[in-house]
Motif scaffolding. Sequence first.
Motif, PDB file in Angstrom:
ATOM      1  N   PRO A  50      -2.652   1.839 -11.328  1.00  0.00           N
ATOM      2  CA  PRO A  50      -2.686   0.378 -11.496  1.00  0.00           C
ATOM      3  C   PRO A  50      -3.645  -0.033 -12.603  1.00  0.00           C
ATOM      4  CG  PRO A  50      -2.810   0.958  -9.178  1.00  0.00           C
ATOM      5  CD  PRO A  50      -2.970   2.240  -9.940  1.00  0.00           C
ATOM      6  N   ASN A  63       2.345   1.704  -3.400  1.00  0.00           N
ATOM      7  CA  ASN A  63       1.340   2.205  -4.338  1.00  0.00           C
ATOM      8  C   ASN A  63       1.151   3.714  -4.181  1.00  0.00           C
ATOM      9  OD1 ASN A  63       0.890  -0.293  -5.461  1.00  0.00           O
ATOM     10  ND2 ASN A  63      -0.872  -0.766  -4.180  1.00  0.00           N
ATOM     11  N   ARG A  79       0.832  -1.211   0.000  1.00  0.00           N
ATOM     12  CA  ARG A  79       0.000   0.000   0.000  1.00  0.00           C
ATOM     13  C   ARG A  79       0.861   1.253   0.000  1.00  0.00           C
ATOM     14  NH1 ARG A  79      -3.058  -3.063   3.728  1.00  0.00           N
ATOM     15  NH2 ARG A  79      -2.169  -1.925   5.507  1.00  0.00           N
TER      16      ARG A  79
END
Length: 253
Positions: A253, A243, A240
Amino acid sequence: MTNNKSPQGIQSLQLGINIIDVFLEQGRPLKSSDVQELTGMTKSNLYKYLYTLTQSGILYRDPVQNAYSLGSRLIEYGNAALGNMDIIGRIIPHLKDISQQTSLTTLLAIWSHDGPVIAHIWNANYGINIGAQIGAKLPLLSSSGKIFAAFMNETEAREWELRELSKLTEVKRKTFIAEREEIEKNKFTYAVEPLIEHISSFSVPLLDFEKNLLGALTIVGFTPLIPTNADDEISQYVIRQANKVSASFGHRP
């Protein structure tokens, strides 16, 4: 007699450009107070510009440091923002946060002309020896090395991979080639004691808006403490965070 008047510009647009120019000139993340001092704008007026520029992706606000830097939209425009982006500086706060949350050592690996190297290390335990220091080159079978082999397609990277493969036994070569497909699919890889006994690691990629590899975010610690798959709670937390970093560079993504 003809009156040649200069065309009138849009003052609000010019103020916005001036703010962007401040970031280009300083070449580092700035807090709102820094921008205010450098531009001379009032606090209330500056807030509106910072909010608008951040919402549009022209600026990026780091929630940890509460500082602004050039954003992903400027990269997409292909202007000078790319050359002034401080990739390491932007990622360091995340390394620190991950290390504090997991009590594990974090590091950032980036590409050099002949292979991945460690660009920054945040130690959770200063007594631990991870087997490498800043500037150290990383082998193919390290978790960072596997990330570069899986996600970097430049000619230099392919040549480096071939050189590294030539150093391995046939069994290890076949094992790695089979593993690479899973790494690309899961965006996660694990390495058992690649540099030093009892110390293992896992890595995830950091990508930009064109899905180019910016670097490998790697977690290092004593082997029993390091997750071996992407479904582990620690792995999911790190993914996370990775990302978030990738999103700040425009990756979707």
